[in-house]
Write a protein that holds these residues in place. Structure first.
Motif, PDB file in Angstrom:
ATOM      1  N   PRO A  55      45.177  87.281  -5.755  1.00 18.53           N
ATOM      2  CA  PRO A  55      45.001  85.996  -5.073  1.00 18.53           C
ATOM      3  C   PRO A  55      46.265  85.144  -5.179  1.00 18.53           C
ATOM      4  O   PRO A  55      47.121  85.393  -6.030  1.00 18.53           O
ATOM      5  CB  PRO A  55      43.830  85.354  -5.808  1.00 18.53           C
ATOM      6  N   ALA A  56      46.376  84.141  -4.336  1.00 17.17           N
ATOM      7  CA  ALA A  56      47.558  83.266  -4.297  1.00 17.17           C
ATOM      8  C   ALA A  56      47.756  82.517  -5.618  1.00 17.17           C
ATOM      9  O   ALA A  56      48.884  82.202  -5.980  1.00 17.17           O
ATOM     10  CB  ALA A  56      47.452  82.285  -3.137  1.00 17.17           C
ATOM     11  N   LEU A  57      46.682  82.214  -6.307  1.00 18.78           N
ATOM     12  CA  LEU A  57      46.729  81.553  -7.619  1.00 18.78           C
ATOM     13  C   LEU A  57      45.808  82.298  -8.571  1.00 18.78           C
ATOM     14  O   LEU A  57      44.796  82.860  -8.147  1.00 18.78           O
ATOM     15  CB  LEU A  57      46.257  80.097  -7.502  1.00 18.78           C
ATOM     16  N   PRO A  58      46.111  82.272  -9.873  1.00 19.51           N
ATOM     17  CA  PRO A  58      45.220  82.924 -10.844  1.00 19.51           C
ATOM     18  C   PRO A  58      43.842  82.264 -10.855  1.00 19.51           C
ATOM     19  O   PRO A  58      43.709  81.067 -10.606  1.00 19.51           O
ATOM     20  CB  PRO A  58      45.925  82.690 -12.187  1.00 19.51           C
ATOM     21  N   ARG A  59      42.838  83.071 -11.165  1.00 18.69           N
ATOM     22  CA  ARG A  59      41.461  82.564 -11.254  1.00 18.69           C
ATOM     23  C   ARG A  59      41.359  81.589 -12.428  1.00 18.69           C
ATOM     24  O   ARG A  59      41.745  81.916 -13.547  1.00 18.69           O
ATOM     25  CB  ARG A  59      40.492  83.719 -11.474  1.00 18.69           C
ATOM     26  N   PRO A  60      40.815  80.393 -12.185  1.00 21.29           N
ATOM     27  CA  PRO A  60      40.602  79.451 -13.295  1.00 21.29           C
ATOM     28  C   PRO A  60      39.566  80.013 -14.277  1.00 21.29           C
ATOM     29  O   PRO A  60      38.644  80.730 -13.880  1.00 21.29           O
ATOM     30  CB  PRO A  60      40.059  78.192 -12.610  1.00 21.29           C
TER      31      PRO A  60
END
Length: 136
Positions: A55-60
């Motif tokens: 994904p574009a950002l890591p999973r919170p």
């Protein structure tokens, strides 16, 4: 006779679902977007139904739902990714054919065979394709 800029002259075939909501999707029907416009502000939400890669950002840490499918921004705000179940319905939105640029409520989106890129009034945005998603 003066020539108009192509990006201004070409507009997506987006339908006005309500007085302040437009919807469109890529020809693959894999990316679907909703633009909402209200007095003085607007927002854009795009869903990539099927994606691969990171994904574009890591999973919170607190995200217990689907991640990497929902992208949201306002006309002047930064892009946020949303932690929520992905809607996998192909909703039959109006098609944003490849090669077309459209403007909606403070956003400019360009559909191409490579993917969909959308920017807001202050330059924040995202690029979405099945293989890659990027936020800027």
């Amino acid at each position: 006779m003066p020539h108009l800029l192509v990006s201004i002259a070409i507009v997506f075939c987006a339908s006005l679902a309500h007085a302040d909501v437009w919807t469109f999707e890529t020809p693959s029907e894999n990316i679907q977007c909703v633009v909402g416009q209200d007095a003085g502000t607007s927002d854009l939400s795009c869903t990539i139904i099927e994606r691969s890669g990171a994904p574009a950002l890591p999973r919170p840490a607190d995200c217990q739902s689907d991640w990497g499918h929902e992208f949201f921004m306002t006309d002047k705000g930064a892009v946020r990714m949303l932690c929520q179940p992905v809607n996998q319905n192909r909703n039959g939105y109006d098609r944003a054919e490849y090669g077309v640029t459209g403007t909606f409520g403070g956003f400019i989106c360009h559909s191409s065979k490579k993917g969909l890129e959308c920017r807001n009034e202050v330059g924040h945005g995202f690029f979405l394709s099945r293989a890659k998603q990027r936020i800027f």
